[in-house]
Design a protein around this motif. Structure first.
Motif, PDB file in Angstrom:
ATOM      1  N   ARG A  70       0.845  -1.197   0.000  1.00  0.00           N
ATOM      2  CA  ARG A  70       0.000   0.000   0.000  1.00  0.00           C
ATOM      3  C   ARG A  70       0.878   1.243   0.000  1.00  0.00           C
ATOM      4  O   ARG A  70       1.712   1.424   0.892  1.00  0.00           O
ATOM      5  CB  ARG A  70      -0.877   0.015   1.256  1.00  0.00           C
ATOM      6  CG  ARG A  70      -1.887  -1.101   1.299  1.00  0.00           C
ATOM      7  CD  ARG A  70      -2.692  -1.097   2.564  1.00  0.00           C
ATOM      8  NE  ARG A  70      -3.264   0.209   2.873  1.00  0.00           N
ATOM      9  CZ  ARG A  70      -3.957   0.443   3.969  1.00  0.00           C
ATOM     10  NH1 ARG A  70      -4.166  -0.500   4.865  1.00  0.00           N
ATOM     11  NH2 ARG A  70      -4.452   1.641   4.193  1.00  0.00           N
ATOM     12  N   SER A  71       0.650   2.103  -0.981  1.00  0.00           N
ATOM     13  CA  SER A  71       1.417   3.340  -1.057  1.00  0.00           C
ATOM     14  C   SER A  71       0.699   4.501  -0.376  1.00  0.00           C
ATOM     15  O   SER A  71       1.259   5.595  -0.280  1.00  0.00           O
ATOM     16  CB  SER A  71       1.726   3.693  -2.515  1.00  0.00           C
ATOM     17  OG  SER A  71       0.516   3.830  -3.225  1.00  0.00           O
ATOM     18  N   ASP A  72      -0.524   4.268   0.120  1.00  0.00           N
ATOM     19  CA  ASP A  72      -1.279   5.341   0.773  1.00  0.00           C
ATOM     20  C   ASP A  72      -0.901   5.513   2.250  1.00  0.00           C
ATOM     21  O   ASP A  72      -1.264   6.502   2.869  1.00  0.00           O
ATOM     22  CB  ASP A  72      -2.788   5.085   0.660  1.00  0.00           C
ATOM     23  CG  ASP A  72      -3.214   3.811   1.374  1.00  0.00           C
ATOM     24  OD1 ASP A  72      -2.466   2.813   1.304  1.00  0.00           O
ATOM     25  OD2 ASP A  72      -4.291   3.815   1.995  1.00  0.00           O
ATOM     26  N   VAL A  73      -0.161   4.587   2.804  1.00  0.00           N
ATOM     27  CA  VAL A  73       0.229   4.660   4.214  1.00  0.00           C
ATOM     28  C   VAL A  73       1.491   5.497   4.338  1.00  0.00           C
ATOM     29  O   VAL A  73       2.488   5.243   3.653  1.00  0.00           O
ATOM     30  CB  VAL A  73       0.464   3.237   4.789  1.00  0.00           C
ATOM     31  CG1 VAL A  73       1.000   3.309   6.204  1.00  0.00           C
ATOM     32  CG2 VAL A  73      -0.826   2.433   4.738  1.00  0.00           C
ATOM     33  N   THR A  74       1.433   6.517   5.192  1.00  0.00           N
ATOM     34  CA  THR A  74       2.580   7.413   5.342  1.00  0.00           C
ATOM     35  C   THR A  74       3.360   7.200   6.641  1.00  0.00           C
ATOM     36  O   THR A  74       4.469   7.699   6.777  1.00  0.00           O
ATOM     37  CB  THR A  74       2.128   8.890   5.291  1.00  0.00           C
ATOM     38  OG1 THR A  74       1.201   9.115   6.350  1.00  0.00           O
ATOM     39  CG2 THR A  74       1.501   9.215   3.956  1.00  0.00           C
ATOM     40  N   GLY A 100      -1.515   3.003   9.102  1.00  0.00           N
ATOM     41  CA  GLY A 100      -2.781   3.558   8.636  1.00  0.00           C
ATOM     42  C   GLY A 100      -3.923   2.914   9.393  1.00  0.00           C
ATOM     43  O   GLY A 100      -3.926   2.867  10.620  1.00  0.00           O
ATOM     44  N   ASP A 101      -4.884   2.340   8.667  1.00  0.00           N
ATOM     45  CA  ASP A 101      -6.022   1.683   9.313  1.00  0.00           C
ATOM     46  C   ASP A 101      -5.762   0.199   9.598  1.00  0.00           C
ATOM     47  O   ASP A 101      -6.618  -0.500  10.117  1.00  0.00           O
ATOM     48  CB  ASP A 101      -7.279   1.832   8.454  1.00  0.00           C
ATOM     49  CG  ASP A 101      -7.122   1.218   7.073  1.00  0.00           C
ATOM     50  OD1 ASP A 101      -5.994   0.833   6.704  1.00  0.00           O
ATOM     51  OD2 ASP A 101      -8.134   1.129   6.361  1.00  0.00           O
ATOM     52  N   LEU A 102      -4.576  -0.267   9.291  1.00  0.00           N
ATOM     53  CA  LEU A 102      -4.204  -1.663   9.505  1.00  0.00           C
ATOM     54  C   LEU A 102      -3.561  -1.826  10.880  1.00  0.00           C
ATOM     55  O   LEU A 102      -2.647  -1.080  11.248  1.00  0.00           O
ATOM     56  CB  LEU A 102      -3.222  -2.125   8.429  1.00  0.00           C
ATOM     57  CG  LEU A 102      -2.674  -3.535   8.570  1.00  0.00           C
ATOM     58  CD1 LEU A 102      -3.781  -4.563   8.324  1.00  0.00           C
ATOM     59  CD2 LEU A 102      -1.515  -3.738   7.625  1.00  0.00           C
ATOM     60  N   LEU A 103      -4.030  -2.796  11.630  1.00  0.00           N
ATOM     61  CA  LEU A 103      -3.444  -3.109  12.933  1.00  0.00           C
ATOM     62  C   LEU A 103      -3.160  -4.602  12.980  1.00  0.00           C
ATOM     63  O   LEU A 103      -4.075  -5.424  12.882  1.00  0.00           O
ATOM     64  CB  LEU A 103      -4.393  -2.719  14.070  1.00  0.00           C
ATOM     65  CG  LEU A 103      -3.903  -3.052  15.474  1.00  0.00           C
ATOM     66  CD1 LEU A 103      -2.659  -2.232  15.819  1.00  0.00           C
ATOM     67  CD2 LEU A 103      -5.003  -2.801  16.493  1.00  0.00           C
TER      68      LEU A 103
END
Length: 116
Positions: A44-48, A96-99
């Protein structure tokens, strides 16, 4: 009577060693499971930002290996590593929203039906 006391003390000592060894194996396996779960995540490239929390400090080689895997999965993310002994073992990766929560504390709470 003295022999019985010695046998009981010896059994307690052996039991303590066994519990300690099993706990260390469990901690190592939780970290391994977290890394395996990370390898299954679609890049994922959206995670900063990625935060990794472990119960103990990684060796330099292990940290380098984990960081490389994180960069492959989240190429645009900055990575921060933290130690929190309160999780008692394992690893928590927040991206990001991943845990990916493979902490021993969460496993124990789930086992006893408490919210993690």
């Amino acid at each position: 009577m003295m022999i019985l006391l010695k046998v009981i003390l010896l059994q307690a000592a052996v039991g303590a060693v066994i519990v300690f060894v099993l706990l260390e194996v469990l901690k190592r396996e939780l970290v391994h499971a977290a890394v395996q779960a990370l390898e299954e995540v679609t890049p994922r490239s959206d995670v900063t930002q990625v935060t990794v929390v472990s119960a103990s400090v990684f060796s330099a080689a292990d940290e380098l290996s984990l960081t490389a895997k994180l960069h492959r999965t989240f190429p645009a993310a900055g990575i921060s590593m933290a130690v929190n002994r309160d999780i008692h073992g394992g690893l928590v990766i927040k991206a990001g929203d991943l845990l990916l929560d493979f902490s021993l504390l969460t496993r124990i709470k789930k086992m006893f039906g408490r919210d993690a």
